[in-house]
Design a protein around this motif. Sequence first.
Motif, mmCIF file in Angstrom:
data_model
loop_
_atom_site.group_PDB
_atom_site.id
_atom_site.type_symbol
_atom_site.label_atom_id
_atom_site.label_comp_id
_atom_site.label_asym_id
_atom_site.label_seq_id
_atom_site.Cartn_x
_atom_site.Cartn_y
_atom_site.Cartn_z
ATOM 1 N N LEU A 493 -11.019 11.549 -28.804
ATOM 2 C CA LEU A 493 -12.359 11.175 -29.259
ATOM 3 C C LEU A 493 -12.376 10.893 -30.760
ATOM 4 O O LEU A 493 -13.011 9.947 -31.223
ATOM 5 C CB LEU A 493 -13.343 12.296 -28.898
ATOM 6 C CG LEU A 493 -14.820 12.056 -29.201
ATOM 7 C CD1 LEU A 493 -15.324 10.793 -28.524
ATOM 8 C CD2 LEU A 493 -15.655 13.254 -28.751
ATOM 9 N N ALA A 495 -9.951 9.712 -32.551
ATOM 10 C CA ALA A 495 -9.353 8.398 -32.781
ATOM 11 C C ALA A 495 -10.349 7.300 -32.438
ATOM 12 O O ALA A 495 -10.480 6.300 -33.151
ATOM 13 C CB ALA A 495 -8.085 8.242 -31.942
ATOM 14 N N MET A 496 -11.074 7.490 -31.356
ATOM 15 C CA MET A 496 -12.021 6.471 -30.907
ATOM 16 C C MET A 496 -13.176 6.318 -31.895
ATOM 17 O O MET A 496 -13.543 5.207 -32.277
ATOM 18 C CB MET A 496 -12.517 6.872 -29.513
ATOM 19 C CG MET A 496 -13.475 5.903 -28.884
ATOM 20 S SD MET A 496 -15.171 6.418 -29.209
ATOM 21 C CE MET A 496 -16.062 5.324 -28.121
ATOM 22 N N THR A 499 -12.071 4.674 -35.122
ATOM 23 C CA THR A 499 -11.717 3.254 -35.023
ATOM 24 C C THR A 499 -12.898 2.369 -34.674
ATOM 25 O O THR A 499 -12.915 1.198 -35.047
ATOM 26 C CB THR A 499 -10.627 3.075 -33.946
ATOM 27 O OG1 THR A 499 -9.690 4.124 -34.084
ATOM 28 C CG2 THR A 499 -9.912 1.754 -34.099
ATOM 29 N N LEU C 60 -11.047 -3.208 -35.971
ATOM 30 C CA LEU C 60 -11.550 -3.907 -34.802
ATOM 31 C C LEU C 60 -12.862 -4.580 -35.192
ATOM 32 O O LEU C 60 -13.628 -4.026 -35.975
ATOM 33 C CB LEU C 60 -11.782 -2.916 -33.656
ATOM 34 C CG LEU C 60 -10.572 -2.081 -33.245
ATOM 35 C CD1 LEU C 60 -10.943 -1.114 -32.144
ATOM 36 C CD2 LEU C 60 -9.424 -2.977 -32.810
ATOM 37 N N ARG C 80 -5.700 -0.213 -25.777
ATOM 38 C CA ARG C 80 -6.508 0.573 -26.704
ATOM 39 C C ARG C 80 -7.986 0.190 -26.558
ATOM 40 O O ARG C 80 -8.864 1.051 -26.478
ATOM 41 C CB ARG C 80 -6.007 0.288 -28.122
ATOM 42 C CG ARG C 80 -6.829 0.877 -29.221
ATOM 43 C CD ARG C 80 -6.055 0.834 -30.530
ATOM 44 N NE ARG C 80 -6.121 -0.471 -31.147
ATOM 45 C CZ ARG C 80 -6.417 -0.655 -32.447
ATOM 46 N NH1 ARG C 80 -6.644 0.386 -33.225
ATOM 47 N NH2 ARG C 80 -6.438 -1.852 -32.967
ATOM 48 N N TYR C 84 -11.091 2.587 -25.360
ATOM 49 C CA TYR C 84 -12.277 2.836 -26.174
ATOM 50 C C TYR C 84 -13.548 2.441 -25.438
ATOM 51 O O TYR C 84 -14.565 3.117 -25.530
ATOM 52 C CB TYR C 84 -12.185 2.070 -27.500
ATOM 53 C CG TYR C 84 -11.120 2.600 -28.438
ATOM 54 C CD1 TYR C 84 -10.647 3.908 -28.306
ATOM 55 C CD2 TYR C 84 -10.603 1.809 -29.447
ATOM 56 C CE1 TYR C 84 -9.670 4.389 -29.160
ATOM 57 C CE2 TYR C 84 -9.631 2.286 -30.317
ATOM 58 C CZ TYR C 84 -9.156 3.571 -30.166
ATOM 59 O OH TYR C 84 -8.195 4.045 -31.014
ATOM 60 N N MET C 87 -14.546 4.982 -23.011
ATOM 61 C CA MET C 87 -15.122 6.153 -23.681
ATOM 62 C C MET C 87 -16.552 5.899 -24.129
ATOM 63 O O MET C 87 -17.395 6.789 -24.089
ATOM 64 C CB MET C 87 -14.270 6.563 -24.887
ATOM 65 C CG MET C 87 -13.062 7.371 -24.497
ATOM 66 S SD MET C 87 -12.144 7.868 -25.972
ATOM 67 C CE MET C 87 -12.630 9.567 -26.107
ATOM 68 N N PHE C 125 -16.851 14.569 -20.856
ATOM 69 C CA PHE C 125 -17.625 15.315 -21.859
ATOM 70 C C PHE C 125 -18.744 16.115 -21.202
ATOM 71 O O PHE C 125 -19.145 15.823 -20.090
ATOM 72 C CB PHE C 125 -18.218 14.335 -22.877
ATOM 73 C CG PHE C 125 -17.180 13.508 -23.556
ATOM 74 C CD1 PHE C 125 -16.299 14.084 -24.461
ATOM 75 C CD2 PHE C 125 -17.034 12.159 -23.270
ATOM 76 C CE1 PHE C 125 -15.317 13.334 -25.075
ATOM 77 C CE2 PHE C 125 -16.048 11.397 -23.878
ATOM 78 C CZ PHE C 125 -15.189 11.986 -24.787
#
Lengths: 531, 174, 235
Positions: A493, A495-496, A499, C60, C80, C84, C87, C125
């Motif tokens: 999380l 890292a996400m 970024t 990004l 990647r 993301y 998530m 989560f």
Amino acid sequence: MDATELQAIAERNRAARKRIRLHCCTSSGCQASHSLLLKQGLEAAVQAAGLQDEVDVAGVGCMGFCGQGPLVEVDPDGLLFEYVTPDDAPAIVAALSGGDAPGVARGNLRHPFFARQQLVVRRNGGKIDPERIDEYITAGGYQALARALHDMTPADVVDTITRSGLRGRGGAGYPTGLKWATVAKAAGERKFVVCNGDEGDPGAFMDRSILESDPHSVLEGMAIAAYAVGASQGFLYVRGEYPLAIQRLQKAIQHAKKYDLLGTQILDTAFNFRVDIRIGAGAFVCGEETALMASIEGRRGQPRPRPPYPAEHGLWGCPTLINNVETFANIAPIISNGADWYASIGTAKSKGTKVFALTGNIRNNGLIEVPMGTTLREIVEELGGGAPDGATVKAVQTGGPSGGCIPAHLFDTPVDYESLAAVGSIMGSGGMVVMDDQTDMVDVAAFYMAFCMDESCGKCIPCRVGTVQMHRLLKKIAAGNATSADVALLKELCAMVKTTSLCGLGQSAPNPVLSTLTYFPEEYESRLRPR
Amino acid sequence: MQRARLATIWLGGCSGCHMSLLDMDEWLFELAQHVEVVYSPLVDIKEYPDGVDIALVEGAIANEDHLHLIRQARERTRTLIAFGDCAVTGNVTALRNLFGTPDDLLRKVYAAGAPDGPVPREAGVVPVLTQTVTPVHAVVPVEHYLPGCPPDAGAIRAAISEALQVSAIETQRK
Amino acid sequence: MSVRTLSINGQQVSAPAEATVLEAARDAGITIPTLCHLDGLSDVGACRLCLVEITGSNKLQPACHTRVAEGMEVQTETPRLQQYRRMVVELLFAERNHVCAVCVANGHCELQNLARALGMYHVRFDYLSPTCAVDITHSRFGIDHNRCVLCARCVRACDEVEGVHTWDIAGRGVASRVISDLDQPWGESTSCTACGKCVLACPTGAIFRRGVTVGEMERDSAKIRFIVEARNQRW
């Protein structure tokens, strides 16, 4: 008003000086410990002793040694009194004619805390009355503006700033000269200069101190910048939690206008520059430049994606120069003393000095200004005097909630933009929170995450929800309910969020977690339960 | 051929997922060739057995009995499949989380309008509610997720077929 | 019209100079997931689903907010990025009470579609389970904040297309809420024209027409684009 008149004011003011000046700190910190009453007490004691022709009592800005305040300094004798109460006033005045001030703690201006500092930004802190423009002028103030307007072209000014190597003191360290050049080059009838005074990191009070102690130094820097980039309107964005800074800035703007140092035809030239104050309403994210601009425009203070950068597309779509308080406070000395002088201070890539707010488990709390490249060890151990009560220092958090915790074994790291980044932290705006061996690093990470979670504006999903989930995971770890899978999820999380977040708040929010995970993994691992 | 040992578990859910399982109609006969149902609300076995190959878990974790059973099942089962939305997300069962703590909830349900009224709390009779309702994977690791409220029979069939193939391969390897 | 040539996932694509990477990709038949973007509305780059990798940039960039450039090399589906995006959707499902089984938009929901398309099968989560209000004071519409993802499409549709700015966002962080007028009940809003554009713009079941069953919840959000284009291309 022109340069000779400035000098005349300075000379008049100098001639009117009495033999002794009692500097009594009237910044927020010392005011909270009754320094205004103390100042009145000193004035009364001077009267009572019949010394009113010889002794001036001046309310001055911050001297830096905030943990030992209220402070009183005797100029030119170099005596320093600490922890002074209003009741101590008669004893201090009695000590002026030689002798002791029994019962009043004596400070030492040759202490490394003072001796190791190099004052550029804080040059007038603790020396002048911030509410009197004449004192700023007497200290050489507005001479740099006069020099820029009369002897230099805007391009000369930009070139001087570029060659000085000054980098943005708001945290990211973008080369100031480059930014100025971009705004100067940008096409547009209207341009703006904005001073970011929305300092909000926990434990940071550098900008507050500068604004309270020397408001004109910031105004002068802004005016020089406006001349260099071709702007005629400036905004000073100050957080609402700094009422004294706002009040002193208002006064300073008024005085500067009266002297034609702001407004129209500044210093008898065709240069016009108006400065207005905008007061923040308590959102940390408004320190982010695009959110700050939205707030100035009267919209919801939320960041927007960059590019376009403010230099090209800023306030109301016009090219806008945004620098922070400390950056602007560096400008006048650079113009006065030259780019080479400034570039001779600091390291190869980080020039000049940096102001830090040294707080936490440290003996000497307060504000310090040291050349870039000073090591953390020198700051913590020599200037700061280490942890109080025999404890050992475990880590230093630099850069506030966006920064990282640097462990004691890396204290030989020099303080400059690149070196701090290399150890997983950032320079940030200058908050430096010292932690001793009793500090729980998971708690520290959770504290900063709680801060980011509360301050997230809610626009982008990674920051809005990611900070809450990171905080939950940290609390779960702290409570001993987490497994290794939770730590893995936390890392993923982090890292996400780092970024993918829209602005710097979210992009840097995981830093305190990542740095404590790197340097203090055992504090996390020892609390995990088997799954 | 050795039949795989299949369990189905009914936690905090409405049993709709089990109904959907039965909706597989005639495929149930084919399934019976391949599996032996060793534990299920549909059969009369009291104790969760050892050595289960595949378990379909319907429902969310809402009380201590669920916690006990799912931990037991995890220890004794190779492949856990979160079966339906309550197991996967908490779903309708987790809506009670909006009403605060279990105590708040029980008060709201049993003592609304009578602040001092009785709230059922007899130890050993009614299972104690967990602080919050959670999906199954929040408590024990889960291998597969089969969403839907309920998952339709076709999806269940596909999931079981897949799991059986994997299970057969793994059994051979042993 | 000047044209730029770029590559997206290795495919050569040309697009008008003023096009965004998102528009260029869609014209070339390449799907980039979005949530806060809606054709016809300004882009805010808030949901972060359309983030792409651009060679030479270490950050990004949101495809909806990035202009095409000559020779640009764009990647939209790296592992990647996929991770993301999953998530982001996970975080959204955990944030409020998105209980598909009892939602009017079940089967017609962009959030649900995203979860499916991105392979987000379960949420790792904690569910935050906040208590959110449902406002059905308006005679024709309702808003259920439990299902709001704060994409602000309603805010922009109301402001930019209808021009009345009934909606805005109050509060911050996860406490942010879409509000009507100065945080009055929707039914008491004096600016709302009951035009229903916010209903069209809403990606989930948060803003809905009252008295409509689950099966009838289909909304044509493309109408927003139609209105904007029709207005701009009048002759």
